[in-house]
Design a protein around this motif. Sequence first.
Motif, PDB file in Angstrom:
ATOM      1  N   ARG A  68      17.818  13.900  94.267  1.00 22.06           N
ATOM      2  CA  ARG A  68      19.215  13.465  94.305  1.00 22.06           C
ATOM      3  C   ARG A  68      19.306  12.085  94.941  1.00 22.06           C
ATOM      4  O   ARG A  68      18.447  11.695  95.733  1.00 22.06           O
ATOM      5  N   THR A  69      20.376  11.389  94.633  1.00 23.81           N
ATOM      6  CA  THR A  69      20.582  10.039  95.155  1.00 23.81           C
ATOM      7  C   THR A  69      20.515  10.014  96.678  1.00 23.81           C
ATOM      8  O   THR A  69      19.916   9.113  97.276  1.00 23.81           O
ATOM      9  N   GLU A  70      21.111  11.033  97.327  1.00 29.04           N
ATOM     10  CA  GLU A  70      21.160  11.059  98.798  1.00 29.04           C
ATOM     11  C   GLU A  70      19.765  11.070  99.415  1.00 29.04           C
ATOM     12  O   GLU A  70      19.565  10.572 100.529  1.00 29.04           O
ATOM     13  N   GLN A  71      18.797  11.662  98.717  1.00 25.79           N
ATOM     14  CA  GLN A  71      17.437  11.718  99.249  1.00 25.79           C
ATOM     15  C   GLN A  71      16.781  10.331  99.294  1.00 25.79           C
ATOM     16  O   GLN A  71      15.857  10.106 100.068  1.00 25.79           O
ATOM     17  N   ALA A  72      17.268   9.424  98.453  1.00 34.49           N
ATOM     18  CA  ALA A  72      16.640   8.111  98.331  1.00 34.49           C
ATOM     19  C   ALA A  72      17.465   6.991  98.963  1.00 34.49           C
ATOM     20  O   ALA A  72      17.018   5.846  99.007  1.00 34.49           O
ATOM     21  N   LEU A  73      18.650   7.301  99.459  1.00 30.58           N
ATOM     22  CA  LEU A  73      19.583   6.264  99.901  1.00 30.58           C
ATOM     23  C   LEU A  73      19.031   5.417 101.048  1.00 30.58           C
ATOM     24  O   LEU A  73      19.118   4.184 101.028  1.00 30.58           O
ATOM     25  N   LEU A  74      18.465   6.051 102.065  1.00 33.53           N
ATOM     26  CA  LEU A  74      17.959   5.292 103.205  1.00 33.53           C
ATOM     27  C   LEU A  74      16.756   4.426 102.812  1.00 33.53           C
ATOM     28  O   LEU A  74      16.642   3.271 103.241  1.00 33.53           O
ATOM     29  N   SER A  75      15.882   4.967 101.985  1.00 28.17           N
ATOM     30  CA  SER A  75      14.713   4.197 101.541  1.00 28.17           C
ATOM     31  C   SER A  75      15.139   3.007 100.692  1.00 28.17           C
ATOM     32  O   SER A  75      14.591   1.896 100.829  1.00 28.17           O
ATOM     33  N   ALA A  76      16.110   3.221  99.801  1.00 31.60           N
ATOM     34  CA  ALA A  76      16.596   2.140  98.949  1.00 31.60           C
ATOM     35  C   ALA A  76      17.242   1.041  99.787  1.00 31.60           C
ATOM     36  O   ALA A  76      17.063  -0.159  99.514  1.00 31.60           O
ATOM     37  N   THR A  77      17.984   1.435 100.811  1.00 30.17           N
ATOM     38  CA  THR A  77      18.617   0.465 101.700  1.00 30.17           C
ATOM     39  C   THR A  77      17.561  -0.340 102.461  1.00 30.17           C
ATOM     40  O   THR A  77      17.678  -1.562 102.608  1.00 30.17           O
ATOM     41  N   ALA A  78      16.520   0.325 102.919  1.00 27.89           N
ATOM     42  CA  ALA A  78      15.438  -0.364 103.628  1.00 27.89           C
ATOM     43  C   ALA A  78      14.756  -1.384 102.726  1.00 27.89           C
ATOM     44  O   ALA A  78      14.461  -2.511 103.146  1.00 27.89           O
ATOM     45  N   LEU A  79      14.505  -1.018 101.463  1.00 26.23           N
ATOM     46  CA  LEU A  79      13.863  -1.950 100.534  1.00 26.23           C
ATOM     47  C   LEU A  79      14.751  -3.148 100.236  1.00 26.23           C
ATOM     48  O   LEU A  79      14.257  -4.275 100.103  1.00 26.23           O
ATOM     49  N   GLU A  80      16.051  -2.917 100.136  1.00 23.49           N
ATOM     50  CA  GLU A  80      16.950  -4.039  99.880  1.00 23.49           C
ATOM     51  C   GLU A  80      16.977  -4.986 101.082  1.00 23.49           C
ATOM     52  O   GLU A  80      17.045  -6.211 100.915  1.00 23.49           O
ATOM     53  N   LEU A  81      16.898  -4.445 102.285  1.00 23.40           N
ATOM     54  CA  LEU A  81      16.816  -5.298 103.473  1.00 23.40           C
ATOM     55  C   LEU A  81      15.513  -6.091 103.476  1.00 23.40           C
ATOM     56  O   LEU A  81      15.508  -7.297 103.764  1.00 23.40           O
ATOM     57  N   PHE A  82      14.414  -5.434 103.158  1.00 27.17           N
ATOM     58  CA  PHE A  82      13.130  -6.127 103.108  1.00 27.17           C
ATOM     59  C   PHE A  82      13.184  -7.256 102.085  1.00 27.17           C
ATOM     60  O   PHE A  82      12.712  -8.368 102.335  1.00 27.17           O
ATOM     61  N   HIS A  83      13.777  -6.980 100.928  1.00 25.48           N
ATOM     62  CA  HIS A  83      13.883  -7.979  99.862  1.00 25.48           C
ATOM     63  C   HIS A  83      14.668  -9.197 100.333  1.00 25.48           C
ATOM     64  O   HIS A  83      14.255 -10.350 100.132  1.00 25.48           O
ATOM     65  N   ASN A  84      15.789  -8.968 100.989  1.00 32.36           N
ATOM     66  CA  ASN A  84      16.621 -10.084 101.429  1.00 32.36           C
ATOM     67  C   ASN A  84      15.979 -10.850 102.582  1.00 32.36           C
ATOM     68  O   ASN A  84      16.175 -12.060 102.700  1.00 32.36           O
ATOM     69  N   ALA A  85      15.212 -10.172 103.407  1.00 30.33           N
ATOM     70  CA  ALA A  85      14.437 -10.881 104.428  1.00 30.33           C
ATOM     71  C   ALA A  85      13.424 -11.805 103.760  1.00 30.33           C
ATOM     72  O   ALA A  85      13.263 -12.968 104.159  1.00 30.33           O
ATOM     73  N   ALA A  86      12.753 -11.300 102.720  1.00 28.88           N
ATOM     74  CA  ALA A  86      11.766 -12.116 102.005  1.00 28.88           C
ATOM     75  C   ALA A  86      12.413 -13.335 101.362  1.00 28.88           C
ATOM     76  O   ALA A  86      11.850 -14.436 101.384  1.00 28.88           O
ATOM     77  N   LEU A  87      13.613 -13.149 100.794  1.00 24.20           N
ATOM     78  CA  LEU A  87      14.320 -14.281 100.194  1.00 24.20           C
ATOM     79  C   LEU A  87      14.650 -15.334 101.245  1.00 24.20           C
ATOM     80  O   LEU A  87      14.543 -16.540 100.992  1.00 24.20           O
ATOM     81  N   THR A  88      15.070 -14.876 102.423  1.00 23.56           N
ATOM     82  CA  THR A  88      15.405 -15.806 103.500  1.00 23.56           C
ATOM     83  C   THR A  88      14.191 -16.631 103.903  1.00 23.56           C
ATOM     84  O   THR A  88      14.273 -17.856 104.053  1.00 23.56           O
ATOM     85  N   PHE A  89      13.035 -15.955 104.050  1.00 25.01           N
ATOM     86  CA  PHE A  89      11.805 -16.673 104.397  1.00 25.01           C
ATOM     87  C   PHE A  89      11.370 -17.603 103.267  1.00 25.01           C
ATOM     88  O   PHE A  89      10.951 -18.739 103.508  1.00 25.01           O
ATOM     89  N   ASP A  90      11.441 -17.124 102.014  1.00 20.37           N
ATOM     90  CA  ASP A  90      11.044 -17.945 100.867  1.00 20.37           C
ATOM     91  C   ASP A  90      11.837 -19.240 100.820  1.00 20.37           C
ATOM     92  O   ASP A  90      11.290 -20.313 100.521  1.00 20.37           O
ATOM     93  N   ASP A  91      13.132 -19.153 101.082  1.00 24.88           N
ATOM     94  CA  ASP A  91      13.976 -20.343 100.994  1.00 24.88           C
ATOM     95  C   ASP A  91      13.605 -21.372 102.052  1.00 24.88           C
ATOM     96  O   ASP A  91      13.719 -22.579 101.832  1.00 24.88           O
ATOM     97  N   VAL A  92      13.154 -20.900 103.217  1.00 26.88           N
ATOM     98  CA  VAL A  92      12.684 -21.829 104.253  1.00 26.88           C
ATOM     99  C   VAL A  92      11.363 -22.458 103.822  1.00 26.88           C
ATOM    100  O   VAL A  92      11.181 -23.681 103.868  1.00 26.88           O
ATOM    101  N   GLN A  93      10.426 -21.614 103.369  1.00 24.02           N
ATOM    102  CA  GLN A  93       9.094 -22.098 102.998  1.00 24.02           C
ATOM    103  C   GLN A  93       9.132 -23.037 101.805  1.00 24.02           C
ATOM    104  O   GLN A  93       8.359 -23.990 101.736  1.00 24.02           O
TER     105      GLN A  93
END
Length: 352
Positions: A68-93
């Motif tokens: 079910r969606t609820e089982q994956a919600l926290l993991s999906a949120t964590a991955l989206e945070l990781f992705h946006n952190a990577a974008l922030t670093f990429d833009d600096v580099q």
Amino acid sequence: MSYDVELVNRILVQARQDVLAELEKILAVRRQTGYGPLYDLIADYPFREGKCIRPALLFAACRAVGGRTEQALLSATALELFHNAALTFDDVQDDSLYRRGKVTMSQAKGGSVAINVGVATNVLSLEPLLGNTHVLGVRKALMILAEVERMARESTEGQAIELGWIADGLFDLDDSDYVRMAYKKTCWYTVIAPLRIGVICGTPNGPLAPLEDELTPLIELGFLAGIAFQIHDDLLNLEADESLYGKETSGDLWEGKRTIMLLHFLRTANKTGKTRALKLLRTPRVEKSQSEVAWLLKAMTEAGSLKHGRALAIEYSERALEMDSRGLPFQLETEDRRFLREMLRYVIDRVK
């Protein structure tokens, strides 16, 4: 290679809504208990218009194995945070100017602030991962944490390879060098990890939880799809309408990125063309001229370099589609199963 636009867009939109709602709850608490302005900055990139491909893949993989969606919600949120952190670093580099249609954080706030926000975003991603202990149990939460560790390690190694090329001024590279870099930098956190984590989230606890042998085929599938995705993303950087793409057109040429298309041109150009191109690519970004960047793009197009990249992206996508029909843990023909298949077409047919 057309895809089911209605199905793909609907699941992408729903995934984005679900993740942003969860993220807003997390940020609301942190604004009250911590330094509020920092969390306002952390919210900047995720709440800009984006596709949320990684959460959508994770949700669909979870539901495709009966979860079910609820089982994956926290993991999906964590991955989206990781992705946006990577974008922030990429833009600096990369000294990038635009991200998702707006000025990058590093340009607006400075590199030091952007780096701190990237670090804080990665730290914040640990919160939903720890929350998995309550939603999925300790065993699955630790399995997911191990997947995230592998994903982060592969991604940073891939970034190190690319930054090493830039630092050493290397351009004598071939397609296999690019594929190795992109496998690490892109494939793991864009496709492989979302699929594997989704399966872990969606399968039952106990003896029915997935074993490594069941998750291994998703590495090859994610590799093939991820390479197709990255090559097409590089093509969009050269060809797409800037207002649709959300980043500056030809930014990779301004930054000197070693893409499949550029490497093809440098291998096939005559001595005069290669010398002119290398002179431009080795010139600091602030000293490059628009006319020279435009010349290089035109020369690459005329040399068939963009055509080469497009053909390679299609080849990897077709190989992924062939593999999709065998050896995967998704047995039932559900809407989410169809979405995962359509995404293999979407990665090379999207416009932004």
